[in-house]
Design a protein around this motif. Structure first.
Motif, PDB file in Angstrom:
ATOM      1  N   LEU A  26       0.829  -1.204   0.000  1.00 15.15           N
ATOM      2  CA  LEU A  26       0.000   0.000   0.000  1.00 15.15           C
ATOM      3  C   LEU A  26       0.865   1.256   0.000  1.00 15.15           C
ATOM      4  CD1 LEU A  26      -2.720  -1.051   2.633  1.00 15.15           C
ATOM      5  CD2 LEU A  26      -2.805  -1.265   0.138  1.00 15.15           C
ATOM      6  N   VAL A  27       1.922   1.246   0.838  1.00 16.72           N
ATOM      7  CA  VAL A  27       2.810   2.408   0.907  1.00 16.72           C
ATOM      8  C   VAL A  27       3.559   2.589  -0.410  1.00 16.72           C
ATOM      9  CG1 VAL A  27       4.825   3.383   2.079  1.00 16.72           C
ATOM     10  CG2 VAL A  27       3.047   2.226   3.414  1.00 16.72           C
ATOM     11  N   ARG A  56     -13.501  -1.422  12.239  1.00 14.81           N
ATOM     12  CA  ARG A  56     -12.576  -1.990  11.262  1.00 14.81           C
ATOM     13  C   ARG A  56     -11.149  -1.535  11.566  1.00 14.81           C
ATOM     14  NH1 ARG A  56     -14.241  -0.219   5.438  1.00 14.81           N
ATOM     15  NH2 ARG A  56     -14.261   1.804   6.534  1.00 14.81           N
ATOM     16  N   LEU A  57     -10.179  -2.431  11.359  1.00 16.97           N
ATOM     17  CA  LEU A  57      -8.772  -2.049  11.464  1.00 16.97           C
ATOM     18  C   LEU A  57      -8.356  -1.399  10.155  1.00 16.97           C
ATOM     19  CD1 LEU A  57      -5.996  -2.052  12.888  1.00 16.97           C
ATOM     20  CD2 LEU A  57      -5.553  -4.249  11.775  1.00 16.97           C
ATOM     21  N   LEU A  58      -7.903  -0.167  10.225  1.00 16.62           N
ATOM     22  CA  LEU A  58      -7.418   0.557   9.058  1.00 16.62           C
ATOM     23  C   LEU A  58      -5.965   0.968   9.291  1.00 16.62           C
ATOM     24  CD1 LEU A  58     -10.523   2.863   8.464  1.00 16.62           C
ATOM     25  CD2 LEU A  58     -10.047   0.628   7.419  1.00 16.62           C
ATOM     26  N   ILE A  59      -5.330   1.471   8.249  1.00 15.96           N
ATOM     27  CA  ILE A  59      -3.940   1.922   8.329  1.00 15.96           C
ATOM     28  C   ILE A  59      -3.876   3.352   7.826  1.00 15.96           C
ATOM     29  CG2 ILE A  59      -1.567   1.503   7.586  1.00 15.96           C
ATOM     30  CD1 ILE A  59      -2.739  -0.746   9.282  1.00 15.96           C
ATOM     31  N   SER A  60      -3.313   4.259   8.645  1.00 20.28           N
ATOM     32  CA  SER A  60      -3.209   5.667   8.260  1.00 20.28           C
ATOM     33  C   SER A  60      -1.750   6.102   8.235  1.00 20.28           C
ATOM     34  CB  SER A  60      -3.984   6.563   9.235  1.00 20.28           C
ATOM     35  OG  SER A  60      -5.379   6.339   9.114  1.00 20.28           O
ATOM     36  N   ALA A  61      -1.450   7.043   7.322  1.00 19.55           N
ATOM     37  CA  ALA A  61      -0.080   7.548   7.201  1.00 19.55           C
ATOM     38  C   ALA A  61      -0.103   9.033   6.888  1.00 19.55           C
ATOM     39  CB  ALA A  61       0.678   6.799   6.106  1.00 19.55           C
ATOM     40  N   LEU A  62       0.845   9.747   7.462  1.00 15.01           N
ATOM     41  CA  LEU A  62       1.048  11.152   7.120  1.00 15.01           C
ATOM     42  C   LEU A  62       1.696  11.249   5.743  1.00 15.01           C
ATOM     43  CD1 LEU A  62       2.434  12.398  10.552  1.00 15.01           C
ATOM     44  CD2 LEU A  62       0.296  13.168   9.502  1.00 15.01           C
ATOM     45  N   GLY A  78      -0.973  16.243   4.490  1.00 15.82           N
ATOM     46  CA  GLY A  78      -2.210  15.467   4.478  1.00 15.82           C
ATOM     47  C   GLY A  78      -2.026  14.092   5.082  1.00 15.82           C
ATOM     48  N   THR A  79      -3.105  13.308   5.068  1.00  6.10           N
ATOM     49  CA  THR A  79      -3.069  11.919   5.528  1.00  6.10           C
ATOM     50  C   THR A  79      -3.813  11.049   4.525  1.00  6.10           C
ATOM     51  OG1 THR A  79      -5.102  12.171   6.829  1.00  6.10           O
ATOM     52  CG2 THR A  79      -3.007  12.551   7.982  1.00  6.10           C
ATOM     53  N   VAL A  80      -3.450   9.766   4.515  1.00  2.00           N
ATOM     54  CA  VAL A  80      -4.156   8.780   3.707  1.00  2.00           C
ATOM     55  C   VAL A  80      -4.491   7.599   4.612  1.00  2.00           C
ATOM     56  CG1 VAL A  80      -1.990   7.713   2.940  1.00  2.00           C
ATOM     57  CG2 VAL A  80      -4.091   7.351   1.624  1.00  2.00           C
ATOM     58  N   THR A  81      -5.657   7.014   4.415  1.00  2.00           N
ATOM     59  CA  THR A  81      -6.096   5.872   5.215  1.00  2.00           C
ATOM     60  C   THR A  81      -6.488   4.736   4.275  1.00  2.00           C
ATOM     61  OG1 THR A  81      -6.912   7.339   6.965  1.00  2.00           O
ATOM     62  CG2 THR A  81      -7.726   5.070   6.973  1.00  2.00           C
ATOM     63  N   TRP A  82      -5.924   3.547   4.540  1.00  2.00           N
ATOM     64  CA  TRP A  82      -6.214   2.370   3.719  1.00  2.00           C
ATOM     65  C   TRP A  82      -6.985   1.327   4.520  1.00  2.00           C
ATOM     66  CZ3 TRP A  82      -0.930   4.038   3.706  1.00  2.00           C
ATOM     67  CH2 TRP A  82      -0.471   4.573   2.503  1.00  2.00           C
ATOM     68  N   GLY A  87      -7.022  -3.390   0.337  1.00  2.00           N
ATOM     69  CA  GLY A  87      -6.059  -2.479  -0.261  1.00  2.00           C
ATOM     70  C   GLY A  87      -6.645  -1.187  -0.764  1.00  2.00           C
ATOM     71  N   SER A  88      -7.883  -0.888  -0.455  1.00  2.00           N
ATOM     72  CA  SER A  88      -8.518   0.320  -0.980  1.00  2.00           C
ATOM     73  C   SER A  88      -8.191   1.530  -0.115  1.00  2.00           C
ATOM     74  CB  SER A  88     -10.034   0.137  -1.031  1.00  2.00           C
ATOM     75  OG  SER A  88     -10.557  -0.070   0.279  1.00  2.00           O
ATOM     76  N   VAL A  89      -8.240   2.707  -0.742  1.00  2.00           N
ATOM     77  CA  VAL A  89      -8.071   3.967  -0.017  1.00  2.00           C
ATOM     78  C   VAL A  89      -9.424   4.365   0.546  1.00  2.00           C
ATOM     79  CG1 VAL A  89      -7.468   6.404  -0.185  1.00  2.00           C
ATOM     80  CG2 VAL A  89      -6.135   4.698  -1.442  1.00  2.00           C
ATOM     81  N   VAL A  90      -9.505   4.440   1.867  1.00  2.00           N
ATOM     82  CA  VAL A  90     -10.758   4.770   2.538  1.00  2.00           C
ATOM     83  C   VAL A  90     -10.940   6.281   2.632  1.00  2.00           C
ATOM     84  CG1 VAL A  90     -12.061   4.550   4.693  1.00  2.00           C
ATOM     85  CG2 VAL A  90     -10.710   2.628   3.842  1.00  2.00           C
TER      86      VAL A  90
END
Length: 733
Positions: A26-27, A56-62, A78-82, A87-90
């Protein structure tokens, strides 16, 4: 410009490339998702954190943009959350230059942040997040301490509240965290060995066993030296807590006795080899140290200095035991000056015993007297009180603490420990690769697996040929370094001989100069030369090791940073050649007597033959003639001795330079062989393990992938600790 960018993004999205699985994928695929494709092409994701929304368990990144030199990133925009399950961008949030209101305080003022120190740390965090998604509980907090920029902690706490349980506490974030590599090394070896066994990689397991054996050898040696019956053996017994060496009023230690730590569970003392004793002593084991009890320098009327000299040369620290009843004799002062200081022993202390044999009111003065004399020879040398055969617990603790501190500061020991730890990290990475290969092989059909095995066999043969070539190149570099050292030493030898010859020309008595002045000058100059060439050898070895690291990365596509070696060289102790020369001081006296005799003879001759010449004039002529003849004879004898000493000086300097050259060559040869042999053996074990994994995977692809993640995480942890320890070492120096 916008159209060009759109075409670039569209073209990039259309390219089919292999991408890591899981969170790492994803990264890595940040710009490949339609939602995030509009982000700046330079944008990167910082190490992501767990997030939870609606159960739901999600993954967030700066999200941030690196600086031009790519060592830092500009403040996140910004931030992105998957959703890691599909593998989708939430969610994608961008705030540009208007910072979120939830981020407050000093965290708003830093305009750039450091990037994570290595991609390995990012991969390790991603692997740990995969474990979390699989229902396991990885130690994310410790990983984030080394993988996240310190400024990110407050941002993540403010923007991703669900991640707080996994993040380090903000108040303790700035506190230095240092892993003791020596203490952790045993556990790392066991952990990697367990994963290697699960991966069915016995060749790599055998390499770990060899490293475990190396680790068990003490990394620090302390020689206990002194004159006969000054408490050396008693001190050794007290330090280890057992009567392991004999004590008494008669000589008992004829040769070295090496005392090392035995497994505490055994509870017994045993003979480990010739003149070696293993003793259950937790203190020795903890500080990775062995003690050497040496003969007294004057035992049984024999000169034991050569044995003591050898003990000092082979040791990292020296404890000199002296008696308060006869403190610091001339021979003890010479022992300090000639056998300890001029050999650049890095750690030295004096232990004063037999204070109990003095009246209580005289003990402080006696200890102060010893300390004053020691300071004159070696300023800042610790002077401690011996605990004696019984009691003295405070004194015993003080000496143990000093030795432990010496062992901790010892760079040779530190280098050896870091070298073994780096090798364990190499093997952990090899285990991860083998597990990954097994995961691939587990999903192949029989024909595909056969083809994979053949490819691995070809790679094994190719590796062997390339390694042979690398060995030849490394040996060429080793020879070149030895030649540079030898040539430079030869030049310094000429300079030293020239300086000594200049002194010799001004010396009125060559014999006295050779016997008294030359030994001191040679000791001082040769000790300085040895110290100088430590730096030269270390610089050369460091350059060659950097070349090796670069070459391995280019030819084998591996990055295995080698820890930098230590290169201590002892000052040469070649004895001066003996010279059979006459004492010219007596000859000078006879010259004066001869001149006076010539004067007397002139008087007698004038009276006997009735010469018209005045007796006084004749006497003076006779004395002058005798003086001229005697002075000429004396000058010829002095010049003859000066020529003899000149030749002896050249011989002595050449012999000493040859000793330093040989010492440097042996040090370089042993270190280069140790580094290259270890690397090649681990590389061959890895290749054989890959071949076995390709031929017959023992677990499912999922299980092998999990083993690979565990091994990768361990390797990253070890490398980070070694890098931190090496950085601390440079700061300390």
């Amino acid at each position: 410009m916008s159209e060009n960018r759109d075409r670039l993004v569209t073209a990039a999205a259309s390219i089919s490339v292999d991408r890591p699985a899981g969170v790492a994928g994803l990264v890595a695929g940040l710009h490949r998702d339609p939602v995030t494709a509009r982000l700046p092409i330079e944008a990167v994701a910082l190490p992501p954190v767990p997030d939870r929304q609606n159960g739901r368990l999600l993954i967030s990144a700066l999200l941030a943009v690196p600086t031009a030199d790519r060592t830092r990133v500009h403040r996140p925009f910004g931030t992105v959350t998957w959703n890691p399950s599909d593998g989708s961008v939430v969610q994608l949030s961008e705030w540009g230059t208007e910072l979120p209101e939830t981020v407050t305080g000093a965290e708003r003022t830093d305009t750039t942040w450091p990037l994570p120190e290595s991609e390995d740390r990012m991969r390790t965090v991603c692997a740990a997040l995969d474990e979390l998604a699989a229902g396991r509980t990885p130690n994310l907090t410790e990983l984030y301490r080394s993988a996240l920029p310190s400024q990110a902690i407050a941002w993540y706490q403010a923007l991703v509240p669900a991640a707080v349980p996994w993040l380090p506490d903000q108040q303790t974030w700035a506190l230095p965290r240092h892993t003791d590599v020596g203490s952790a090394l045993g556990g790392w070896i066991r952990d990697v060995a367990a994963i290697a066994a699960e991966t069915n990689a016995p060749a790599l397991g055998a390499q770990l066993e060899m490293l475990a054996e190396q680790r068990m050898r003490p990394g620090f040696r302390v020689a206990v030296v002194g004159e006969f019956n000054k408490g050396k053996s008693t001190l050794v017994n007290r330090l280890v807590g057992h009567e392991v060496v004999a004590t008494g009023p008669v000589p008992t230690t004829a040769l070295f006795v090496v005392v090392m730590a035995e497994d505490a569970a055994s509870g017994s003392v045993r003979t480990a080899g010739d003149h070696e004793i293993a003793v259950p002593c937790a203190w020795l084991a903890t500080i990775d140290t062995e003690l050497v009890d040496t003969p007294g320098t004057n035992e049984a009327g024999e000169d034991r200095t050569p044995e003591v000299r050898r003990a000092v040369t082979l040791s990292d620290a020296v404890l000199l035991t002296v008696s308060a009843t006869s403190p610091l004799s001339r021979s003890e002062r010479e022992l300090i000056a000639q056998e300890v200081l001029r050999r650049h022993v890095p750690f030295f202390a004096v232990v004063v015993g037999f204070l109990d044999q003095l009246p209580p009111e005289d003990r402080a003065a006696a200890l102060s007297s010893v300390r004053s004399k020691v300071q004159q020879l070696a300023p800042e040398t610790p002077v401690l009180t011996s605990p004696g055969p019984v009691g003295g617990e405070d004194e015993l603790v003080a000496i143990r603490d000093l030795i432990a501190d010496y062992a901790k500061k010892n760079e040779d020991r530190r280098w050896r420990t870091n070298k073994i730890a780096s090798a364990v990290a190499d093997i952990a990475e090899a285990v991860a690769d083998v597990a990954g290969q097994a995961a691939v092989a587990a999903a192949l059909h029989d024909a595909e697996r056969t083809a994979a095995v053949e490819r691995e066999r070809a790679e094994l043969a190719r590796d062997a040929a390339m390694w042979d070539g690398l060995r030849v190149e490394f040996e060429t570099r080793r020879r070149a370094l030895v030649r540079r050292v030898s040539d430079s030493l030869s030049g310094d030898a000429d300079v030293l001989v020239g300086a000594l010859r200049h002194e010799l020309l001004r010396a009125p008595d060559p014999k006295a100069y050779w016997e008294h002045d030359a030994p001191y000058r040679l000791r001082r100059e040769l000790a300085a030369l040895a110290h100088k060439y430590e730096s030269l050898v270390l610089a050369g070895m460091t350059s060659d090791i950097e070349w090796l690291d670069t070459t391995l990365a280019e030819r084998f596509d591996v990055v295995t940073p080698t820890t930098r070696p230590a290169a201590r060289l002892a000052a040469p102790h070649t004895p001066l050649p003996e010279a059979d020369m006459t004492d010219l001081s007596r000859r000078k006296m006879m010259t004066r007597i001869g001149a006076a005799g010539g004067t007397v003879a002139g008087y007698v001759l004038a009276g006997a033959v009735g010469l018209a010449m005045p007796p006084v004039a004749l006497a003076m002529a006779g004395g002058l003639a005798a003086a001229i003849l005697a002075e000429r004879s004396l000058r010829n004898a002095t010049e003859g001795q000066r020529q003899v000493v000149d030749q002896l000086l050249r011989q002595a300097v050449d012999a000493a330079i040859a000793e330093v050259t040989e010492q440097a060559a042996l040090r370089i040869r042993s270190l280069y062989a140790e580094i290259l042999d270890g690397m090649s053996a681990r590389r061959a074990a890895w290749r054989r393990s890959r071949l076995a994994a390709s031929a017959e995977p023992t677990r499912s692809a999922t299980q092998h992938s999990a083993l690979a993640d565990r091994a990768t995480a361990l390797a990253t942890t070890i490398r980070a600790a070694v890098a931190d320890d090496c950085g601390t070492s440079r700061e300390d120096s």
